[in-house]
Design a protein around this motif. Structure first.
Motif, PDB file in Angstrom:
ATOM      1  N   ARG A   1      31.095  41.368  36.844  1.00  0.00           N
ATOM      2  CA  ARG A   1      32.072  41.986  35.748  1.00  0.00           C
ATOM      3  C   ARG A   1      33.364  42.442  36.473  1.00  0.00           C
ATOM      4  NH1 ARG A   1      28.426  46.897  33.753  1.00  0.00           N
ATOM      5  NH2 ARG A   1      28.312  48.246  35.491  1.00  0.00           N
ATOM      6  N   ARG A   2      34.452  42.257  35.899  1.00  0.00           N
ATOM      7  CA  ARG A   2      35.834  42.339  36.445  1.00  0.00           C
ATOM      8  C   ARG A   2      35.992  44.055  36.583  1.00  0.00           C
ATOM      9  NH1 ARG A   2      36.297  38.366  33.096  1.00  0.00           N
ATOM     10  NH2 ARG A   2      36.947  36.326  33.851  1.00  0.00           N
ATOM     11  N   GLY A   3      37.071  44.450  37.388  1.00  0.00           N
ATOM     12  CA  GLY A   3      37.310  45.801  37.674  1.00  0.00           C
ATOM     13  C   GLY A   3      38.763  46.093  37.531  1.00  0.00           C
ATOM     14  N   GLU A   4      39.173  47.006  38.285  1.00  0.00           N
ATOM     15  CA  GLU A   4      40.749  47.364  38.368  1.00  0.00           C
ATOM     16  C   GLU A   4      41.178  47.385  39.994  1.00  0.00           C
ATOM     17  OE1 GLU A   4      43.024  47.270  36.202  1.00  0.00           O
ATOM     18  OE2 GLU A   4      41.564  46.676  34.777  1.00  0.00           O
ATOM     19  N   HIS A   5      40.816  48.501  40.515  1.00  0.00           N
ATOM     20  CA  HIS A   5      41.195  48.617  41.903  1.00  0.00           C
ATOM     21  C   HIS A   5      40.477  48.163  42.933  1.00  0.00           C
ATOM     22  CE1 HIS A   5      42.858  52.012  39.548  1.00  0.00           C
ATOM     23  NE2 HIS A   5      43.937  51.857  40.218  1.00  0.00           N
ATOM     24  N   THR A   6      40.639  48.229  44.237  1.00  0.00           N
ATOM     25  CA  THR A   6      40.010  47.597  45.195  1.00  0.00           C
ATOM     26  C   THR A   6      39.490  48.728  46.281  1.00  0.00           C
ATOM     27  OG1 THR A   6      41.650  45.693  44.983  1.00  0.00           O
ATOM     28  CG2 THR A   6      40.171  45.632  46.879  1.00  0.00           C
ATOM     29  N   ALA A   7      38.327  48.762  46.333  1.00  0.00           N
ATOM     30  CA  ALA A   7      37.580  49.659  47.266  1.00  0.00           C
ATOM     31  C   ALA A   7      37.158  48.755  48.367  1.00  0.00           C
ATOM     32  CB  ALA A   7      36.388  50.658  46.856  1.00  0.00           C
ATOM     33  N   PHE A   8      38.073  48.106  49.137  1.00  0.00           N
ATOM     34  CA  PHE A   8      37.805  47.171  50.063  1.00  0.00           C
ATOM     35  C   PHE A   8      36.935  47.778  51.529  1.00  0.00           C
ATOM     36  CE2 PHE A   8      38.846  44.817  54.004  1.00  0.00           C
ATOM     37  CZ  PHE A   8      38.430  43.503  53.597  1.00  0.00           C
ATOM     38  N   ASN A   9      37.438  48.835  51.912  1.00  0.00           N
ATOM     39  CA  ASN A   9      36.987  49.593  53.164  1.00  0.00           C
ATOM     40  C   ASN A   9      35.598  49.967  52.738  1.00  0.00           C
ATOM     41  OD1 ASN A   9      39.286  49.200  54.221  1.00  0.00           O
ATOM     42  ND2 ASN A   9      39.917  51.349  53.696  1.00  0.00           N
ATOM     43  N   ASP A  10      35.279  50.776  51.557  1.00  0.00           N
ATOM     44  CA  ASP A  10      34.078  51.049  51.316  1.00  0.00           C
ATOM     45  C   ASP A  10      32.898  49.950  51.032  1.00  0.00           C
ATOM     46  OD1 ASP A  10      35.150  53.513  51.162  1.00  0.00           O
ATOM     47  OD2 ASP A  10      34.859  53.905  48.928  1.00  0.00           O
ATOM     48  N   ALA A  11      33.539  48.960  50.817  1.00  0.00           N
ATOM     49  CA  ALA A  11      32.564  47.539  50.496  1.00  0.00           C
ATOM     50  C   ALA A  11      32.130  46.992  51.551  1.00  0.00           C
ATOM     51  CB  ALA A  11      33.445  46.617  49.621  1.00  0.00           C
ATOM     52  N   LEU A  12      32.961  46.924  52.744  1.00  0.00           N
ATOM     53  CA  LEU A  12      32.745  46.618  53.940  1.00  0.00           C
ATOM     54  C   LEU A  12      31.692  47.585  54.601  1.00  0.00           C
ATOM     55  CD1 LEU A  12      36.133  45.654  55.821  1.00  0.00           C
ATOM     56  CD2 LEU A  12      34.270  44.072  54.717  1.00  0.00           C
ATOM     57  N   PHE A  13      31.925  48.684  54.401  1.00  0.00           N
ATOM     58  CA  PHE A  13      30.926  49.702  54.976  1.00  0.00           C
ATOM     59  C   PHE A  13      29.560  49.818  54.350  1.00  0.00           C
ATOM     60  CE2 PHE A  13      28.958  53.917  54.809  1.00  0.00           C
ATOM     61  CZ  PHE A  13      28.993  54.380  56.331  1.00  0.00           C
ATOM     62  N   LEU A  14      29.457  49.492  53.124  1.00  0.00           N
ATOM     63  CA  LEU A  14      28.098  49.563  52.515  1.00  0.00           C
ATOM     64  C   LEU A  14      27.370  47.991  52.628  1.00  0.00           C
ATOM     65  CD1 LEU A  14      29.001  51.234  49.066  1.00  0.00           C
ATOM     66  CD2 LEU A  14      27.524  52.027  50.943  1.00  0.00           C
TER      67      LEU A  14
END
Length: 368
Positions: A165-178
């Protein structure tokens, strides 16, 4: 995208985010279209078993002139160096080895118009994998979600793609880390992460890029990136040229601010592409910059082909110190017409574990 301390600047950052979204919404449009899950760290037939101190390197080889993948090489065609000291290769195979792949998909507003195209490309990639390969699917926007845990069941993976499902902002760094720290933790064997994102973290992450990058290097995964930075930059440049060409005399304050925002957006995308390129160069992967839906499908297909064509090279380091330091690794092909791609190094083991990083939480939606 950038941290601002004043309200006017925050509003300007939001306007730049809206600008990127509006430009991407004009992006290419395209036509879109059981077995029990196994844990990725379970032994699998064909998996390379390592000695405790052994280093394993997936290696791709391409012709320097044509860029084509090179097959049918032998152990004698390779030389491995660790910190500029040649190492003795202890194991080599050109036989396909199962791989554990994290599909890390950006579902923020900047890619909203492309979600169906992304799903179609990801599905084609999954269909090209082998029966013993395992995949997990993660999606990120304001938060990072596990959509599907490790499985080789392609029907389950196809169903998981429908749950994105779609979202708004981009937690790119957190996604890489996890992806690196949590999803690949304890996973044995060959590991890869495939990222679909423009790589712009717009203040949604708890962690910095360097913290995420360090986690990637500890995971020892090969990272491939499919990024929309090129098409976005192209559209912004077109808009900028049109605006500057249309200027007659002194520009209004509103027009000047808009042109300034366009230039800042270009810088943000350029910086993001440099970070993404650094990731793939240090992990032995590749970056793809599709300009059309056909390019997007082709990028995923190329990644699948490369993964199936890798050599596996193991060696036992001559440096036996358990100091936890980063060791620089280089794989060389004896034929100067061939170029190798492998990760740039690894962290040596150490007796005292690192202090755990307090970071974001992975939200599990794989049981939805």
């Amino acid at each position: 995208m950038l941290r601002h301390s004043s309200a006017p600047l925050r509003l300007r950052a939001l306007s730049i985010a809206a600008l990127l979204l509006s430009l991407l919404s004009q992006s290419f449009s395209g036509q879109s279209q059981s077995q029990q899950s196994k844990q990725a760290n379970e032994p699998e037939e064909g998996t390379v078993k390592l000695e405790a101190t052994e280093v394993s390197l997936p290696v791709s080889v391409r012709n320097r002139n044509t860029g084509a993948l090179v097959g049918n090489l032998k152990i004698s065609d390779f030389i491995v160096y660790e910190d500029n000291v040649q190492q003795e290769i202890s194991f080599f195979t050109a036989t396909r080895v199962p791989v554990n792949v994290v599909l890390l998909i950006d579902v923020s507003s900047s890619l909203r118009s492309e979600i169906e195209n992304i799903k179609a490309a990801a599905l084609n990639f999954i269909r090209e994998l082998g029966d013993n390969d395992k995949v997990s699917i993660m999606a990120f926007s304001d938060t990072v979600e596990l959509i599907q845990d490790w499985t080789s069941d392609k029907s389950a993976l196809e169903s998981a793609l429908l749950r994105i499902r779609r979202g708004e902002h981009t937690a790119f760094n957190d996604a890489l880390f996890l992806a690196a720290e949590e999803q690949l933790m304890g996973v044995k064997g060959r590991k890869a992460i495939i990222i679909l994102s423009d790589g712009v973290d717009n203040q949604a992450s708890q962690l910095s890029f360097e913290q995420a990058f360090d986690a990637l290097m500890h995971s020892e995964a090969t990272v491939y990136v499919v990024s929309k930075t090129a098409i976005l930059s192209s559209r912004i440049n077109d808009e900028l040229r049109m605006r500057e060409k249309a200027l007659i005399g002194q520009a209004s304050q509103r027009e000047s601010e808009y042109i300034s925002d366009l230039k800042l957006a270009l810088k943000i995308l350029g910086d993001s592409e440099k970070r993404l390129t650094r990731i793939v160069e240090e992990t032995g992967g590749r970056i793809y910059l599709p300009m059309s839906q056909r390019d997007l499908l082709g990028a995923y297909s190329e990644v699948a082909t490369e993964i199936k064509s890798q050599y596996i090279i193991n060696y036992i380091p001559s440096n036996t110190a358990r100091d936890g330091r980063f060791r620089r690794v280089r794989v060389k092909c004896t034929n100067p017409n061939y170029r190798t791609y492998s990760r740039g190094g690894y962290y040596a083991p150490k007796d005292a574990p690192d202090e755990a990083t307090t970071g974001p939480r992975l939200i599990r939606r794989d049981q939805d």
